[in-house]
Motif scaffolding. Structure first.
Motif, mmCIF file in Angstrom:
data_model
loop_
_atom_site.group_PDB
_atom_site.id
_atom_site.type_symbol
_atom_site.label_atom_id
_atom_site.label_comp_id
_atom_site.label_asym_id
_atom_site.label_seq_id
_atom_site.Cartn_x
_atom_site.Cartn_y
_atom_site.Cartn_z
ATOM 1 N N TRP A 256 51.725 116.577 1.260
ATOM 2 C CA TRP A 256 51.268 115.208 0.965
ATOM 3 C C TRP A 256 52.426 114.317 0.524
ATOM 4 O O TRP A 256 52.479 113.123 0.892
ATOM 5 C CB TRP A 256 50.170 115.225 -0.083
ATOM 6 C CG TRP A 256 48.817 115.410 0.536
ATOM 7 C CD1 TRP A 256 48.061 116.541 0.555
ATOM 8 C CD2 TRP A 256 48.074 114.416 1.249
ATOM 9 N NE1 TRP A 256 46.887 116.325 1.250
ATOM 10 C CE2 TRP A 256 46.879 115.030 1.681
ATOM 11 C CE3 TRP A 256 48.302 113.080 1.571
ATOM 12 C CZ2 TRP A 256 45.911 114.331 2.422
ATOM 13 C CZ3 TRP A 256 47.349 112.387 2.312
ATOM 14 C CH2 TRP A 256 46.164 113.015 2.729
ATOM 15 N N LYS A 257 53.331 114.849 -0.256
ATOM 16 C CA LYS A 257 54.496 114.065 -0.657
ATOM 17 C C LYS A 257 55.282 113.636 0.574
ATOM 18 O O LYS A 257 55.696 112.466 0.700
ATOM 19 C CB LYS A 257 55.386 114.885 -1.591
ATOM 20 C CG LYS A 257 56.623 114.125 -2.067
ATOM 21 C CD LYS A 257 57.479 114.992 -2.995
ATOM 22 C CE LYS A 257 58.719 114.223 -3.433
ATOM 23 N NZ LYS A 257 59.599 115.044 -4.321
ATOM 24 N N SER A 258 55.472 114.555 1.504
ATOM 25 C CA SER A 258 56.190 114.254 2.734
ATOM 26 C C SER A 258 55.427 113.234 3.577
ATOM 27 O O SER A 258 56.017 112.317 4.156
ATOM 28 C CB SER A 258 56.416 115.541 3.535
ATOM 29 O OG SER A 258 56.976 115.247 4.797
ATOM 30 N N PRO A 263 54.842 109.616 7.634
ATOM 31 C CA PRO A 263 53.693 110.348 8.172
ATOM 32 C C PRO A 263 53.777 110.717 9.654
ATOM 33 O O PRO A 263 52.799 111.223 10.215
ATOM 34 C CB PRO A 263 52.549 109.351 7.955
ATOM 35 C CG PRO A 263 53.199 108.018 8.147
ATOM 36 C CD PRO A 263 54.583 108.170 7.548
ATOM 37 N N THR A 264 54.910 110.492 10.275
ATOM 38 C CA THR A 264 54.998 110.615 11.738
ATOM 39 C C THR A 264 54.528 111.971 12.254
ATOM 40 O O THR A 264 53.683 112.050 13.162
ATOM 41 C CB THR A 264 56.440 110.359 12.205
ATOM 42 O OG1 THR A 264 56.850 109.058 11.776
ATOM 43 C CG2 THR A 264 56.535 110.446 13.728
ATOM 44 N N LEU A 265 55.057 113.050 11.713
ATOM 45 C CA LEU A 265 54.726 114.379 12.231
ATOM 46 C C LEU A 265 53.261 114.728 11.997
ATOM 47 O O LEU A 265 52.581 115.256 12.890
ATOM 48 C CB LEU A 265 55.633 115.434 11.593
ATOM 49 C CG LEU A 265 57.112 115.352 11.949
ATOM 50 C CD1 LEU A 265 57.892 116.430 11.212
ATOM 51 C CD2 LEU A 265 57.314 115.482 13.452
ATOM 52 N N LEU A 281 44.996 102.559 12.982
ATOM 53 C CA LEU A 281 44.140 103.001 11.885
ATOM 54 C C LEU A 281 44.891 103.947 10.951
ATOM 55 O O LEU A 281 44.746 103.876 9.725
ATOM 56 C CB LEU A 281 42.883 103.682 12.430
ATOM 57 C CG LEU A 281 41.891 104.196 11.377
ATOM 58 C CD1 LEU A 281 41.512 103.102 10.386
ATOM 59 C CD2 LEU A 281 40.648 104.772 12.047
ATOM 60 N N LEU A 282 45.704 104.805 11.518
ATOM 61 C CA LEU A 282 46.509 105.708 10.693
ATOM 62 C C LEU A 282 47.459 104.920 9.801
ATOM 63 O O LEU A 282 47.627 105.229 8.620
ATOM 64 C CB LEU A 282 47.291 106.678 11.581
ATOM 65 C CG LEU A 282 46.471 107.764 12.285
ATOM 66 C CD1 LEU A 282 47.312 108.460 13.355
ATOM 67 C CD2 LEU A 282 45.954 108.788 11.275
ATOM 68 N N GLN A 283 48.056 103.886 10.368
ATOM 69 C CA GLN A 283 48.975 103.052 9.589
ATOM 70 C C GLN A 283 48.230 102.298 8.487
ATOM 71 O O GLN A 283 48.715 102.185 7.352
ATOM 72 C CB GLN A 283 49.691 102.059 10.509
ATOM 73 C CG GLN A 283 50.705 101.191 9.795
ATOM 74 C CD GLN A 283 51.415 100.231 10.745
ATOM 75 O OE1 GLN A 283 51.150 100.196 11.938
ATOM 76 N NE2 GLN A 283 52.333 99.433 10.210
#
Length: 345
Positions: A256-258, A263-265, A281-283
């Protein structure tokens, strides 16, 4: 003829026979133990299944990030993520050992305490519950008080998690409940109606697809002080595998920290699992996590991500008891433990 065969057999050098015999033994044993070799390799990593509460989305981003970056493997775990959905009962899957971890919210865990279910939460990913009630703008439904006696489109699972609070604290009535089949059409057709949702999804979808920004009432702003995405397992598993539980907590929080940083990967895996998910939506959800400090705020600012406290659980339980959602004798202490949070990173 038989003597001729024996004679020719004796002319074969013994070392060649030994080589042939060794090859044959290796082949047979290799065929016989093929599964065992794979199992031995797999056994280097403890297998776990994490059940989520919905289809793959940003709300599960840190889990997917931990898979994508190999963080779980670094902690000796082979984690598979099993998506939830409208017909999936994650608690039942947990109790049946079809998943070893699930991510309910605090209210669901209170219900588990009421039913004396043998499950226990070991960390809290969301320091705020992100459930919202949505309304049309400019019609006066801009507070929970004003939504009383208005039709509310709400699913059975959501009602199970928040209705006791709304009924007890704000006087909502059963007659307000309207069946929700995950279609926005009924809400859009009735401007006086209310719609369930989560902060990181429906507000964006409504504005993008229908051209207006809905009123979004975050229940945590009105005293619904529970946690969200609680890392939860069975008491049997927790007692039998404390080191695995600790490693899963540490790896998940690292994931979660990463994810919050980049969040790309994780998002790529989310889109692979759920092709209907969009980058936009993810963004949107990711930005909400940061702006609202859903994961990093509250006690997490002082004690680190994943934190739970006795004070917070007591406040949540007392709020629900005062709202008449639960009996005062409910043993809410039985549904969580803090011992895995002292060793998190």
């Amino acid at each position: 003829m038989r003597n001729q065969i024996k004679k020719e057999f004796r002319t074969i050098p013994y070392f060649i026979l030994l080589v042939i015999l060794a090859v044959m033994i290796f082949y047979v044993l290799g065929k016989k133990n093929h599964g065992t070799i794979n199992s031995k390799e797999n056994n280097d990593y403890f297998p776990l299944v994490l059940g989520t509460d919905w289809f793959a989305q940003a709300e599960h981003g840190g889990f997917y990030q931990a898979v994508a970056e190999g963080i779980y493997e670094k902690y000796g775990l082979n984690v598979k993520i099993k998506m939830g959905g409208p017909q999936v009962n994650g608690i039942q899957l947990l109790l049946a050992d079809e998943v070893q971890f699930y991510v309910p919210a605090s209210y669901i865990m209170m219900s588990a305490a009421k039913q004396k279910l043998p499950i226990i939460s070991v960390a809290a990913i969301f320091q705020k519950d992100i459930q919202v009630l949505l309304a049309h703008p400019n019609v006066g439904n801009d507070t929970l008080e004003n939504m009383k006696n208005k039709p509310i489109f709400i699913s059975a699972p959501t009602a199970a998690s928040i209705w006791g609070f709304l009924e007890g604290k704000y006087g909502y009535k059963e007659s307000q409940k309207k069946s929700y089949s995950h279609s926005l059409t009924p809400f859009l057709q009735d401007k006086n109606s209310i719609q369930e949702g989560i902060l990181t999804s429906e507000p964006y979808l409504i504005e993008k697809n229908f051209g207006f920004k809905p009123v979004a009432i975050l229940l945590s702003d009105y005293g619904f002080s529970g946690y969200g995405e609680l890392l939860t397992t069975t008491k049997k598993f927790e007692e039998k595998h404390p080191k695995i539980v600790q490693n899963f907590v540490n790896a998940t929080l690292e994931g979660w920290k990463s994810y919050l940083e980049n969040p790309t990967l994780g998002n790529e895996l989310i889109k692979n699992a759920n092709p209907e998910m969009t980058d936009e939506l993810l963004q949107f959800a990711h930005q909400k996590f940061i702006n609202e400090k859903i994961i990093s705020g509250g006690d997490a600012e002082l004690y680190g991500m994943g934190i739970m406290t006795d004070v917070r659980w007591r406040e949540f339980a007392n709020m629900l008891i005062e709202s008449k959602a639960f009996d005062k004798n409910i043993d809410y202490h039985s549904i969580y433990t803090l011992k895995y949070l002292n060793n998190t990173k």
